[in-house]
Every structure is written in structure tokens, then in C-alpha cells.
Design a protein around this motif. Structure first.
Motif, mmCIF file in Angstrom:
data_model
loop_
_atom_site.group_PDB
_atom_site.id
_atom_site.type_symbol
_atom_site.label_atom_id
_atom_site.label_comp_id
_atom_site.label_asym_id
_atom_site.label_seq_id
_atom_site.Cartn_x
_atom_site.Cartn_y
_atom_site.Cartn_z
ATOM 1 N N GLY A 1 -7.607 -14.902 -8.682
ATOM 2 C CA GLY A 1 -8.976 -14.585 -9.079
ATOM 3 C C GLY A 1 -9.861 -15.821 -9.122
ATOM 4 N N PHE A 2 -9.318 -16.901 -9.648
ATOM 5 C CA PHE A 2 -10.049 -18.164 -9.702
ATOM 6 C C PHE A 2 -10.417 -18.632 -8.299
ATOM 7 C CE2 PHE A 2 -9.970 -22.770 -9.391
ATOM 8 C CZ PHE A 2 -10.792 -23.184 -10.431
ATOM 9 N N TYR A 3 -9.427 -18.655 -7.403
ATOM 10 C CA TYR A 3 -9.686 -19.150 -6.053
ATOM 11 C C TYR A 3 -10.536 -18.189 -5.238
ATOM 12 C CZ TYR A 3 -6.651 -23.163 -6.649
ATOM 13 O OH TYR A 3 -6.107 -24.348 -7.069
ATOM 14 N N ALA A 4 -10.447 -16.901 -5.512
ATOM 15 C CA ALA A 4 -11.310 -15.956 -4.808
ATOM 16 C C ALA A 4 -12.778 -16.269 -5.098
ATOM 17 C CB ALA A 4 -10.974 -14.524 -5.220
ATOM 18 N N ARG A 5 -13.083 -16.552 -6.352
ATOM 19 C CA ARG A 5 -14.473 -16.887 -6.704
ATOM 20 C C ARG A 5 -14.885 -18.222 -6.115
ATOM 21 N NH1 ARG A 5 -12.585 -14.677 -11.447
ATOM 22 N NH2 ARG A 5 -12.214 -16.726 -12.371
ATOM 23 N N ARG A 6 -14.005 -19.208 -6.189
ATOM 24 C CA ARG A 6 -14.334 -20.531 -5.647
ATOM 25 C C ARG A 6 -14.547 -20.474 -4.136
ATOM 26 N NH1 ARG A 6 -13.166 -25.353 -8.671
ATOM 27 N NH2 ARG A 6 -13.794 -24.907 -10.814
ATOM 28 N N ASN A 7 -13.658 -19.786 -3.433
ATOM 29 C CA ASN A 7 -13.774 -19.684 -1.986
ATOM 30 C C ASN A 7 -15.029 -18.933 -1.583
ATOM 31 O OD1 ASN A 7 -11.386 -21.078 -1.349
ATOM 32 N ND2 ASN A 7 -10.154 -19.251 -1.662
ATOM 33 N N ALA A 8 -15.324 -17.852 -2.294
ATOM 34 C CA ALA A 8 -16.523 -17.083 -1.999
ATOM 35 C C ALA A 8 -17.768 -17.938 -2.196
ATOM 36 C CB ALA A 8 -16.585 -15.844 -2.888
ATOM 37 N N ALA A 9 -17.793 -18.724 -3.257
ATOM 38 C CA ALA A 9 -18.940 -19.594 -3.508
ATOM 39 C C ALA A 9 -19.096 -20.626 -2.400
ATOM 40 C CB ALA A 9 -18.776 -20.289 -4.873
ATOM 41 N N GLN A 10 -18.000 -21.280 -2.026
ATOM 42 C CA GLN A 10 -18.090 -22.349 -1.047
ATOM 43 C C GLN A 10 -18.499 -21.850 0.332
ATOM 44 O OE1 GLN A 10 -14.650 -24.852 -0.760
ATOM 45 N NE2 GLN A 10 -15.470 -26.043 0.921
ATOM 46 N N PHE A 11 -18.071 -20.640 0.685
ATOM 47 C CA PHE A 11 -18.318 -20.143 2.031
ATOM 48 C C PHE A 11 -19.364 -19.038 2.093
ATOM 49 C CE2 PHE A 11 -13.981 -21.912 2.200
ATOM 50 C CZ PHE A 11 -14.256 -22.952 3.075
ATOM 51 N N ASN B 1 -20.604 -33.693 5.592
ATOM 52 C CA ASN B 1 -19.278 -33.233 5.208
ATOM 53 C C ASN B 1 -19.328 -31.723 5.011
ATOM 54 O OD1 ASN B 1 -17.296 -32.435 2.927
ATOM 55 N ND2 ASN B 1 -16.494 -34.410 3.603
ATOM 56 N N THR B 2 -18.432 -30.996 5.682
ATOM 57 C CA THR B 2 -18.509 -29.540 5.657
ATOM 58 C C THR B 2 -18.270 -28.966 4.263
ATOM 59 O OG1 THR B 2 -16.190 -29.383 6.328
ATOM 60 C CG2 THR B 2 -17.840 -29.299 8.067
ATOM 61 N N ASN B 3 -17.353 -29.542 3.498
ATOM 62 C CA ASN B 3 -17.107 -29.048 2.149
ATOM 63 C C ASN B 3 -18.285 -29.318 1.229
ATOM 64 O OD1 ASN B 3 -14.383 -27.933 2.285
ATOM 65 N ND2 ASN B 3 -13.744 -30.018 2.733
ATOM 66 N N GLU B 4 -18.816 -30.517 1.301
ATOM 67 C CA GLU B 4 -19.986 -30.861 0.490
ATOM 68 C C GLU B 4 -21.145 -29.921 0.815
ATOM 69 O OE1 GLU B 4 -22.825 -34.794 -0.339
ATOM 70 O OE2 GLU B 4 -21.406 -34.771 1.321
ATOM 71 N N ARG B 5 -21.338 -29.668 2.105
ATOM 72 C CA ARG B 5 -22.428 -28.795 2.528
ATOM 73 C C ARG B 5 -22.272 -27.394 1.941
ATOM 74 N NH1 ARG B 5 -26.560 -28.253 6.564
ATOM 75 N NH2 ARG B 5 -27.461 -26.215 6.104
ATOM 76 N N GLY B 6 -21.063 -26.875 1.928
ATOM 77 C CA GLY B 6 -20.844 -25.551 1.377
ATOM 78 C C GLY B 6 -21.246 -25.443 -0.082
ATOM 79 N N TRP B 7 -20.874 -26.445 -0.878
ATOM 80 C CA TRP B 7 -21.209 -26.399 -2.299
ATOM 81 C C TRP B 7 -22.699 -26.659 -2.547
ATOM 82 C CZ3 TRP B 7 -18.409 -23.879 -5.434
ATOM 83 C CH2 TRP B 7 -17.031 -23.756 -5.195
ATOM 84 N N LEU B 8 -23.316 -27.482 -1.725
ATOM 85 C CA LEU B 8 -24.763 -27.661 -1.858
ATOM 86 C C LEU B 8 -25.506 -26.376 -1.507
ATOM 87 C CD1 LEU B 8 -25.102 -31.250 -0.384
ATOM 88 C CD2 LEU B 8 -25.395 -30.588 -2.774
ATOM 89 N N ASP B 9 -25.071 -25.701 -0.452
ATOM 90 C CA ASP B 9 -25.684 -24.416 -0.101
ATOM 91 C C ASP B 9 -25.521 -23.402 -1.234
ATOM 92 O OD1 ASP B 9 -26.696 -25.163 2.355
ATOM 93 O OD2 ASP B 9 -24.974 -24.427 3.494
#
Length: 433
Positions: free
Chosen positions: A142-152, A412-420
Motif C-alpha cells: 500500500g505504501f509503495y502503491a501510493r509512492r509509485n502513483a505519485a512519482q509517475f 534527472n527522471t526521478n527528480e522530475r517525477g516528484w517535482l511534477d
């Protein structure tokens, strides 16, 4: 019915990191940069023939097929979202039986096609820590589902039923400790434990072709020693020792599970040696700084790779890895007694706002910092203002300016995801979505 966590049926399996880690990003190739991480979520559209026996399809995660006279070996199966297309392409090359599936590690962008490829007689091989790693991912699904959804930029899922501490489906039929080997159609496969990206990570070595399948322990960016979505410690010294093990084999072909393969003994040796040395340099500088009494934020600012070791930061980033190494060794406590307790610094932000003359006053300073290019300082100031007045428009506008400034700079692709993610959330509060 209890939802079973697996790369096949998990609704957000195609957002796992590795990635890429569980790090983990949507890859075209780590050597390429992108304006939007979601643009990288594309399926491989062709087979790359590495040699007469080895074929691969690239994508979020690569899928490899090694052909033999007695059947085929599949190494990694990509993400569920892409696996069907990968299978279709590789099966058009060779329709022989699938004797073995080898998983370089348990991230969903490597295990997502297992059930598509598996036949009744197929053996599935993983390192013995695979079981615990899969349970760990299920435990925090559940934790990672929310984190992954947020990042992508995916829809945040509703919480599912907890699978429990040991609720993962374990697919492998063969689990090994340090080394496993078999021969198929006259071709020997040697499989070695090579922890790094994960503690269940392995490398496949095929001596006949001088080919090493290295999973996520090498790609064309500094590694994700710490991944922003959260991870257990990824030990830098594990990466180093595992790369040394690969180098000792003297490979002429190296096949990472993201991006393109490397070919030629000299080029392979140059790339892997440089990669190893970059990790070693960062690790040792962090340890030296810790022993000299420097705090983690000082080290994050100070440590830079020398030019000859600059492997790029399009996926992993030095500052995150530095903090990951530091806190992986000693945890979060920084000797400040205030951090021993449950009340965070933000609990007194409203008092600071009152002293500053209100949220608007703090927001004005934040906008000044953002317009001057000091975007991170501006974000901190908006945290303070919004703690006192969550809907303060001036603070939200300053926050949006700071986030957009950082996004314009980032490579950086990861940084970009969290900024978006932050930009979308802030625009929502401003009524701009």
C-alpha cells in the motif's frame, strides 16, 4: 479474497522502480534525458540480436532470450505492462520451449512477465533472498502503491487489504545462495549472487559467449543507491564487490536490464571500472566526512565526483546516495536532542509565522527567494507559511514558482517525477488543474 501482491496482478506494477529500482524509473536508456518521466513508459518495438544466440527487447525493463539446441532461457521478464509485447517479439525469433526463467532480482520491472513466459516444465531461478524481498514488497504494498502513483502521475489507489508480513506469492522453483549452474543444449550458465540494487540480486554468466547479464547493478547513470520512493539500505560496498566479481569474469558482452548492452572487452572493462570507482569514491568520501564529524547536509553539498569519474546523474543522484550511505550506516539521529522526540520542527512553524507578521509576510520572502533562483529555500519558506495557513494563495504561488524553477533545471527522471507531483498538487490547491 485477500489481494495477492505480485507483478502480474498488482494494479500499479508498471510503476515500480527499481526500479528500477525497487529504484528504481521508466527507461528509454539512462544515458538519455527526458522532459517527462511518463514519456519513457514505452514498450520495446523490436528485437535486438546481440549475437546468434542472445536476443533482447528493451523497454521499461529489458527481456533477454538465450537460445540453445534444447530450449531457451529467459533472463528477466520486464514489467507486466510490457511483457506481452516482449514475449510476442521474442517468440517470433524462436518458438522453442522455455526451460528456465532467471530473475536478476525481485523488482516488478523484472518479474512482471513470469506467468506469461512460464510453461509447465519451466524452472524459475532466483537468489535465496528473493523470498524475503518479495515479502518485504508485499508487506508495504500500500505504501509503495501510493509512492509509485505519485512519482509517475498515476491515480492514487484506494488502500487494499494488507497481505500480512509473509503474503507474497513466491514464483521461483530454484533458490540458491552464492552460486548455481546448469547446462542446457551444451551451453553452461553460471549464476552468481551479486547484491547491490537489491539484496537478492544476481548476475548470469554465460562463458561460451563471454556474456554477463548484470540486472540493475550497472546502467548509464550513477546508481540509485537511495531511491526517493523509499527503500531498504542499498550498500555501496555490495555494488563494488559485485562489480569486481563481474570484472573478474572478463566479460566481452555486458547486458544490463535497462538500456543498451555493452560490447567489446576493452569497452566493458572501461565502463564497469569507471562505474565501480565512482561508487567507491562517493562511499569513501562520505565515510571520511562522517569520521571527521561532518553532518549529512554538509556532505551532500561538498562531495562531487571528479571529472574522470562523472558517470552522469540522469537516474540516480549523488546527493541522495550520499544521504543514503550516511543514514544507512547510522540512521537519522543527528545528535540534536530535539530530534529524539515525536514533535517535528514544523510543529512550531505557526509561531514563526506569527513572529514574522503573518503568512503573507513569509510568502513574500519565499517569492523573493524563488525569483532570485533560490528555489529550495523558497520551498522551505512556503512550508513554514502553509503550516500556519494551508490555503494561503501567496505562499502557494511562491511554492509553484519554486517547483517550476527546479523542474526547469532538473535533468534527472526521478527528480522530475516528484517535482511534477508537487506542481500538480500545488496547482490543485490554487484551482488551476
Amino acid at each position: 479474497m485477500r489481494p495477492e501482491y505480485s507483478p502480474i496482478n498488482h494494479s500499479l506494477c508498471f510503476a515500480l522502480v527499481i526500479l528500477f529500482a525497487v529504484g528504481s524509473a521508466p527507461f528509454v536508456s539512462a544515458r538519455q534525458e527526458t522532459d517527462n518521466p511518463a514519456d519513457l513508459m514505452r514498450v520495446g518495438d523490436k528485437v535486438i540480436k546481440v549475437n546468434d544466440a542472445i536476443s533482447m527487447v528493451t523497454g521499461f525493463g529489458n527481456t533477454f532470450m538465450v537460445k540453445t539446441d534444447e530450449g531457451n532461457v529467459i533472463i528477466d521478464t520486464s514489467i507486466a505492462f510490457h511483457a506481452s509485447r516482449h514475449k510476442q517479439l521474442l517468440r517470433a525469433e524462436n518458438s522453442g520451449p522455455i526451460k528456465y526463467i532467471i530473475l536478476t532480482h525481485g523488482h516488478g520491472d523484472h518479474t512482471g512477465g513470469v506467468r506469461l513466459w512460464k510453461e509447465p516444465a519451466t524452472q524459475i531461478i532466483a537468489q535465496k533472498n528473493h523470498s524475503e524481498f518479495m515479502h518485504y514488497q508485499a508487506r508495504l504494498a500500500g505504501f509503495y502503491a501510493r509512492r509509485n502513483a505519485a512519482q509517475f502521475a498515476l491515480q492514487i489507489p484506494a488502500p487494499g487489504q494488507w497481505a500480512g508480513n509473509y503474503g507474497a506469492k513466491i514464483e521461483p522453483t530454484i533458490l540458491f545462495d552464492d552460486k548455481h549452474e546448469f547446462t542446457l543444449g551444451g551451453v553452461r550458465f553460471e549464476i552468481y549472487s551479486t547484491p547491490g540494487e537489491t539484496y537478492d540480486h544476481l548476475t548470469v554468466w554465460v562463458p561460451k559467449y563471454r556474456a554477463a547479464f548484470v540486472g540493475d547493478n550497472y546502467y548509464t547513470s550513477f546508481p540509485n543507491i537511495y531511491t526517493l520512493r523509499g527503500t531498504q539500505p542499498r550498500w555501496a560496498l555490495d555494488y563494488i564487490n559485485s562489480i569486481n566479481k563481474i570484472l573478474s569474469l572478463k566479460p566481452e558482452i555486458v547486458l544490463p536490464s535497462h538500456g543498451n548492452h555493452l560490447q567489446g572487452a576493452e569497452e566493458v572493462n572501461r565502463r564497469l571500472t569507471r562505474y565501480r570507482d565512482a561508487i567507491q569514491y562517493v562511499h569513501d568520501e562520505v565515510v571520511r566526512g562522517m569520521n571527521a564529524g561532518k553532518d549529512v547536509f554538509t556532505l551532500m553539498r561538498e562531495i562531487k565526483l571528479p571529472p574522470e569519474l562523472n558517470v552522469g546523474e540522469s537516474y540516480g543522484k549523488l546527493s541522495w546516495s550520499i544521504r543514503g550511505i550516511y543514514e544507512g550506516y547510522v540512521g537519522y539521529f543527528d545528535t540534536n536532542p530535539a530530534t529524539m522526540y515525536e514533535a517535528p520542527a514544523s510543529s512550531i512553524y505557526p509561531d514563526l509565522v506569527k513572529l514574522a507578521g503573518g503568512a503573507d509576510a513569509v510568502a513574500r520572502i519565499a517569492m523573493d527567494r524563488a525569483q532570485a533562483g533560490h528555489a529550495v529555500e523558497a520551498l522551505h519558506l512556503t512550508d513554514v507559511a502553509l503550516a500556519a495557513d494551508a490555503g494561503n494563495r501567496k505562499a502557494l504561488e511562491a511554492r509553484l514558482k519554486a517547483l517550476e524553477t527546479l523542474r526547469d533545471r532538473c535533468r534527472n527522471t526521478n527528480e522530475r517525477g516528484w517535482l511534477d507531483y508537487g506542481i500538480k498538487a500545488t496547482k490543485g490547491k490554487l484551482g488551476m488543474n
